[in-house]
Write an enzyme that holds these catalytic residues in place. Structure first.
Site, PDB file in Angstrom:
ATOM      1  N   GLN A 140       1.275 -11.215   6.640  1.00  0.00           N
ATOM      2  CA  GLN A 140       0.349 -10.608   5.675  1.00  0.00           C
ATOM      3  C   GLN A 140      -0.200 -11.658   4.718  1.00  0.00           C
ATOM      4  O   GLN A 140      -1.391 -11.667   4.385  1.00  0.00           O
ATOM      5  CB  GLN A 140       1.065  -9.496   4.907  1.00  0.00           C
ATOM      6  CG  GLN A 140       1.446  -8.295   5.759  1.00  0.00           C
ATOM      7  CD  GLN A 140       2.492  -7.410   5.092  1.00  0.00           C
ATOM      8  OE1 GLN A 140       2.967  -7.702   4.005  1.00  0.00           O
ATOM      9  NE2 GLN A 140       2.868  -6.335   5.774  1.00  0.00           N
ATOM     10  N   ASP A 174      12.816   3.368   1.787  1.00  0.00           N
ATOM     11  CA  ASP A 174      11.930   3.532   2.943  1.00  0.00           C
ATOM     12  C   ASP A 174      12.627   3.245   4.272  1.00  0.00           C
ATOM     13  O   ASP A 174      12.362   3.915   5.277  1.00  0.00           O
ATOM     14  CB  ASP A 174      10.650   2.698   2.801  1.00  0.00           C
ATOM     15  CG  ASP A 174      10.886   1.241   2.420  1.00  0.00           C
ATOM     16  OD1 ASP A 174      12.041   0.773   2.506  1.00  0.00           O
ATOM     17  OD2 ASP A 174       9.915   0.568   2.040  1.00  0.00           O
ATOM     18  N   SER A 207       0.837  -1.200   0.000  1.00  0.00           N
ATOM     19  CA  SER A 207       0.000   0.000   0.000  1.00  0.00           C
ATOM     20  C   SER A 207       0.868   1.244   0.000  1.00  0.00           C
ATOM     21  O   SER A 207       2.065   1.191   0.283  1.00  0.00           O
ATOM     22  CB  SER A 207      -0.929   0.018   1.229  1.00  0.00           C
ATOM     23  OG  SER A 207      -0.170   0.160   2.418  1.00  0.00           O
TER      24      SER A 207
END
Length: 472
Positions: free
Chosen positions: A306, A239, A15
């Protein structure tokens, strides 16, 4: 006095989110403006990113700033590492945007090894060997579709390409470039000698820029679409590089764990450690803000959770998952969470069962057993990594600071505290977006330096001390 806003666009493997940040009464405030889905798609036999979908969502989220009348002074984009696009002389993508989880890199380590040994390669770049690293992806392209490399004019990693689409300006960024095993740890520049040895054209790699560098203003086309003008600034575009910037308590006595789809566990150093001992333990020396080094290990992380959550018949809440894992705590089998069989299996449940069968361990049958198996396997991997960090550095560390979305997993945090025997602190959750914002704010001289910025993070966001008890 009106607030000065900054926009962090943080895109992960599952996402993306647009988070607005500003300073108010000496604290950082956040507001999530937009969230969107990201996922892999099958194209021409490969797992790929839908890059046009990603760019459309980036623009859609920027438009929200206009709708809410909060125009940012700048925008920064961060994503996962290693993946890239090749552009032709007209700036068009050559081929598909193949993702790191694709199997095209199988055997490419042997191709590289014919040119340079694993030991010498690590001594040059200090990067953990992962078969999906950019170096192996480039060798796969050279083998499968060499004409793409012949036509290529530019090499841009995913956030750099999104910046290019927003501004029309191409700029490579240092922290993300280091993830692919293509940057020399000593020169802090592309390893042109290595690239030439591998037969990769060196002209496609541009100057490496540090976080805080301005890419440029929005193109006239994008300005017209979003309804305002602003600058695009480079954060640490990897990130993890952004997340580590936002760890509020990095000291000589602390270890960080950036917990998300991947778990990145390590320490911050001012010089790289490209020794054979670090290579044997598979540590990496990724570039960080202002030439700091993220000495860490890349661990499979919450990806397994997940995947299980998607595969279970019932759509469990996180609290229900913790309860199920707690019920299954009698189960003793553990797996190597970094085994390649867990990278992109068709079915994670079956991959876990198959691993246990092949290693002569009891096979988990219930959902609780499967969950506890993964939880304990992660916690044991973290504990082993802590032990290795202490052995390599020759010192003991008192605490572990967990940041990122995974820091909300209280079951895993409790196991981490129990298995390592360290003090564990959790938070902030949006560490990556915060680190992205910090780079933009540092560029605007909102803080004197990163140390001061981290002190403000500590004042701005709640941090929880974790109790090493499994109580439900």
């Amino acid at each position: 006095m009106a607030n000065t806003y900054y926009l962090a666009i943080d895109i992960g493997a599952s996402s993306g989110r647009h988070i607005l940040g500003w300073l108010e009464h000496g604290k950082i405030r956040l507001e999530e403006l937009y969230r969107f889905e990201n996922k892999l798609v099958k194209r021409n036999g490969h797992l790929c990113w839908d890059i046009e979908h990603l760019f459309a969502e980036v623009v859609a989220g920027i438009k929200e700033c206009q709708h809410r009348e909060r125009i940012p002074a700048s925008i920064g984009i961060d994503t996962w590492g290693v993946d890239f696009v090749l552009l032709d002389k007209e700036g068009k993508i050559l081929g598909d945007t193949v993702a790191y989880r694709d199997s095209r890199t199988q055997g490419m380590d042997e191709e590289v090894r014919r040119v340079i040994s694993d030991e010498e390669l690590y001594s040059r770049n200090g990067i953990q060997k992962q078969l999906f690293n950019s170096i192996y992806q480039l060798l796969a392209i050279k083998k499968e579709t060499p004409e793409l490399l012949d036509e290529a004019e530019s090499f841009l990693m995913i956030p750099e390409y999104l910046n290019y689409r927003l501004t029309g300006i191409k700029k490579n960024e240092y922290t993300n470039a280091t993830t692919g095993q293509l940057v020399n740890a000593q020169t802090r520049d592309w390893d042109y000698e290595l690239l030439e040895k591998l037969g990769i054209p060196t002209n496609i790699f541009g100057e490496l820029n540090m976080p805080k560098t301005v890419v440029g203003k929005l193109s006239l086309e994008i300005e017209a679409e979003v309804g305002f003008q602003t600058e695009v600034v480079l954060p640490a575009t990897h990130d993890t590089g952004s997340a580590v910037m936002a760890v509020p308590s990095i000291t000589d006595d602390s270890i960080y764990l950036s917990s998300g789809t991947w778990s990145l566990m390590g320490i911050e150093r001012l010089i790289p450690d490209c020794t054979e001992k670090s290579r044997a333990y598979n540590f990496t020396n990724e570039g960080g803000y202002h030439y700091r080094y993220r000495f860490l290990k890349n661990i499979m992380g919450m990806w397994m959770m997940q995947s299980l959550r998607r595969e279970f018949r019932h759509k469990y809440t996180f609290e229900e998952l913790y309860q199920l894992a707690y019920i299954g705590r009698y189960f003793t089998s553990v797996v190597n969470v970094n085994d390649e069989s867990f990278l992109a299996p068709d079915n994670m449940i079956e991959a876990i069962k198959d691993y246990c069968r092949k290693h002569n361990q009891e096979v988990p049958e219930t959902e609780g057993e499967i969950l506890y198996c993964v939880y304990m396997s992660l916690a044991r991997c973290y504990a082993q990594t802590v032990a290795e960090i202490e052995e390599v550095t020759g010192k003991k560390y008192d605490c572990i600071h967990v940041v990122g979305g995974g820091c909300q997993d209280k079951f895993l945090n409790a196991l981490l505290a129990t298995e390592t025997g360290k003090e564990v602190f959790a938070g902030p959750v949006e560490a990556t977006a915060i680190g992205n914002l910090l780079a933009q704010m540092l560029r605007d001289e909102c803080f004197a330096d990163l140390r001061e910025a981290r002190q403000v993070v500590a004042k701005s966001f709640a941090m929880e001390k974790v109790e090493g008890k499994l109580v439900f």
